[in-house]
Write a protein that holds these residues in place. Sequence first.
Motif, short mmCIF file in Angstrom:
data_model
loop_
_atom_site.label_atom_id
_atom_site.label_comp_id
_atom_site.label_asym_id
_atom_site.label_seq_id
_atom_site.Cartn_x
_atom_site.Cartn_y
_atom_site.Cartn_z
N THR A 69 0.86 -1.39 0.05
CA THR A 69 -0.05 0.14 0.02
C THR A 69 0.87 1.33 -0.03
N ASN A 70 1.90 1.24 0.30
CA ASN A 70 2.99 2.27 0.54
C ASN A 70 2.48 3.26 1.53
N TYR A 71 2.05 2.60 2.52
CA TYR A 71 1.62 3.22 3.79
C TYR A 71 2.29 2.51 5.21
N MET A 72 2.38 3.63 6.20
CA MET A 72 2.63 2.95 7.46
C MET A 72 1.28 2.34 8.17
N ARG A 73 1.44 1.06 8.21
CA ARG A 73 0.06 0.16 8.67
C ARG A 73 0.40 -0.51 10.02
N GLY A 74 -0.50 -0.50 10.76
CA GLY A 74 -0.52 -1.31 11.87
C GLY A 74 -0.28 -2.87 11.79
N ARG A 75 0.37 -3.39 12.63
CA ARG A 75 0.81 -4.80 12.58
C ARG A 75 0.42 -5.45 13.93
N ASP A 76 -0.01 -6.75 14.13
CA ASP A 76 0.06 -7.19 15.39
C ASP A 76 1.21 -8.32 15.82
N VAL A 84 -12.15 7.18 20.22
CA VAL A 84 -12.01 6.87 18.58
C VAL A 84 -10.76 5.74 18.43
N GLY A 85 -9.86 5.78 19.46
CA GLY A 85 -8.82 4.80 19.42
C GLY A 85 -8.10 4.74 18.19
N GLY A 86 -7.76 3.53 17.68
CA GLY A 86 -6.89 3.50 16.52
C GLY A 86 -5.30 3.56 16.73
N ASP A 87 -4.78 3.33 15.64
CA ASP A 87 -3.33 3.13 15.63
C ASP A 87 -2.67 4.30 15.37
N TYR A 88 -3.03 5.59 15.38
CA TYR A 88 -2.48 6.80 15.08
C TYR A 88 -2.83 7.67 16.15
N THR A 89 -1.94 8.90 16.17
CA THR A 89 -2.08 9.94 17.27
C THR A 89 -2.75 11.31 16.57
#
Length: 736
Positions: free
Chosen positions: A505-512, A533-538
């Motif tokens: 995707t050429n993006y920084m993406r969450g990983r488990d 909201v939560g999520g992987d980003y600030t």
Amino acid sequence: MKKVSLFILVFSSILVGCTQKQKEQSITEGPDYTQYVDPFIGTAFTGHTFPGATYPLGMIQAGPETGNYSWEYCAGYVYGDSLINGFSQTRLNGTGCIDLGDLLIQPFSGNKREDLRSKYDLVSEDASPGYYTVKLTDNDVHVEITAAPHVAFHKYTFGKGKAANILADFQSGLVWTEDRIHTHVLENEVKFENDKTISGYTRRKEWVERVYYFVITFDKPIVAKEELPKRDSREKAPRYILTFDMKNDTTLNMKIALSSASVEGAKANLKAEVPGWDFDTVRRNAKNEWNTYFSRIQIEGTDAQKNNFYTAVYHLFIQPNNIADVDGKYIGPKKEVSQSSGGKFYSTWSQWDIFRAAYPLYTIISPELIPDFVNSMLDYSEQQWHLPIWALWGQETYTMIANHSVPMIVDAYLKGFEGFDPERAYNEVKKSLTLNHPKSDWTIYDKYGYYPFDLVTVESVSRTLESGFDDYCAGLMAEKLGKERDTKFFRKRAEYYKNLFDPSTNYMRGRDSKGNWRTPFDPFELAHGDSSVGGDYTEGNAAQYTWHVLQDIPGLLALMGDNKKAAERLDSLFFTTEKSKNALSDVTGLIGQYAHGNEPSHHIAYLYTYLGQPYKTQELVRQICTDFYKNLPDGLIGNDDCGQMSAWYIFSSLGFYPVNPVSGEFVIGAPQIPAAKIDVSNGKVFSMEAKNISEDNKYVEKIELNGKPYAKQTISYKDIMDGASLVFYMTNQPQK
């Protein structure tokens, strides 16, 4: 100075303005740059600035409160509100969280009313650095306020022939909800020492738990005191109506001195800073001190440009705040009286914001402050066991992520600043990046090489990326100090960002924790870890945070394949028409998905320079400066965040920006003003000139440094501080 837009008020505004200007000129020594500062810029919409009286880096921010109990009132004031609740002595500038608003005072003439809030005369409301004034029409009082570092000085002129009263509300404070106004005070003591002096303390908790000590003195005696009934049984502090013996005078002067350490400290601050009752002298001192900072950058440009520029400088130096008393005592994280190692203790550290541009700007225009800044962070860390993350009045909020005191300290060390112990500094840097604390679990970080979203359930991507920059900085300091093992350790960590880059995707993406990518994945979905909201980003999304590899932009671009693919991904940020499915109050100032109203985006416009397309940087910088910085109350597109938004504007107006804040290099963009001179100390002056700049001529044709052609993409800190001459030749044609 505030501009009144209503036509029917123009004539009276001119008369008031002329009188005010004459008075200001009479109390000013030397060139007056404060005439270009408009403290009302950013007081509406999302700027969250305040127009009250403050002293550079002082503890006091005294001014009007027009509201409370919501995010809109983080600064306690919104331009255009119809009522003023009173005047408190401390305030946050441009933040997204609420606290302070201590000691609310409301003067009124005549008989007591049930509701002492007052309408005010819009024409009479005015402000300049170190001064605020307004006429309360319902209360029939003309209010003037000025400030010293630890002292607020109020001057009230009451209606002739009417009783002179004030409401002294020790329960009040800026809080998130209306119910909190009854519970935020945990402990309070008010002592009437005599008929002109009140002292005491308040322990309260909102964003942080803290104590402030106070002494209030009047130049007229109190002749009547009425304690008002508590509005709620949970309230711990009183509210008083005080009436004064005016002796045929209409003016009451009041001084409020604060301390974080003791009542005795507040009294010592008062005696040292404002021993007498000369309001104009205190105002003059504040104004002259502000001019010492403004005068370090002399710019050419229109009045509107000067208004924006010098107001930005003003916002930059409202904080951090020295909360140490004149003898260096303060209360820090240990919640006990401590002695500052350098005599001052700076707090109100919005590190997540200011490390990007505000702090590098301090190293240029106020280098004498840097040793005290660093020592304050080190004093704090030795009590707290880690460097400040977001510290307010010496207490940790644990707001935002990573620990960006690290790049600030490392930046000072790499630039050769003295006045602090490098080994002591490095010890606190290393400790902060290796000992777990509420915002960092280094065991997980090092085991996986990133924060897995199933183990760190909010902000996992942003925490990884931002921590990686801190690691990079620590590695630079370790290397210079000859610590080979630590250098390797932190260098390895600084490349953890690669573990979250998804090439599909050429993006920084969450990983488990098993290495699986976050699915489903929407690069435009906004996240905020401190909310539901939560999520992987600030306070952002993948489209914005993918570019947050400040330490290794070339490495990031290489991950994307080549410059063409990287440029396509960058174009997709600025020029996409896709919208986020959700909204956040912190994510404003959108150009496509670029969000200038929030700090993670601030460096991104400059990345086109790395891709050989500097004309796009030049276009975007002009657009941002024009559209998102206006000399109006709603002229800031996002929270000023303790000066970071303002610092971006200052740097970009000068033609360069610190993409990597500790590199000692500033990426060249395009200037937005005709010329500037910066006093960089030691008799040296850095100058910038933009030849032929105009509304159309926003592109850079060529550059000269010290009279010679200059083709580099950056200018160095050393060149600036050596007093270089940087000349831009502007054109209306993009140089592709």
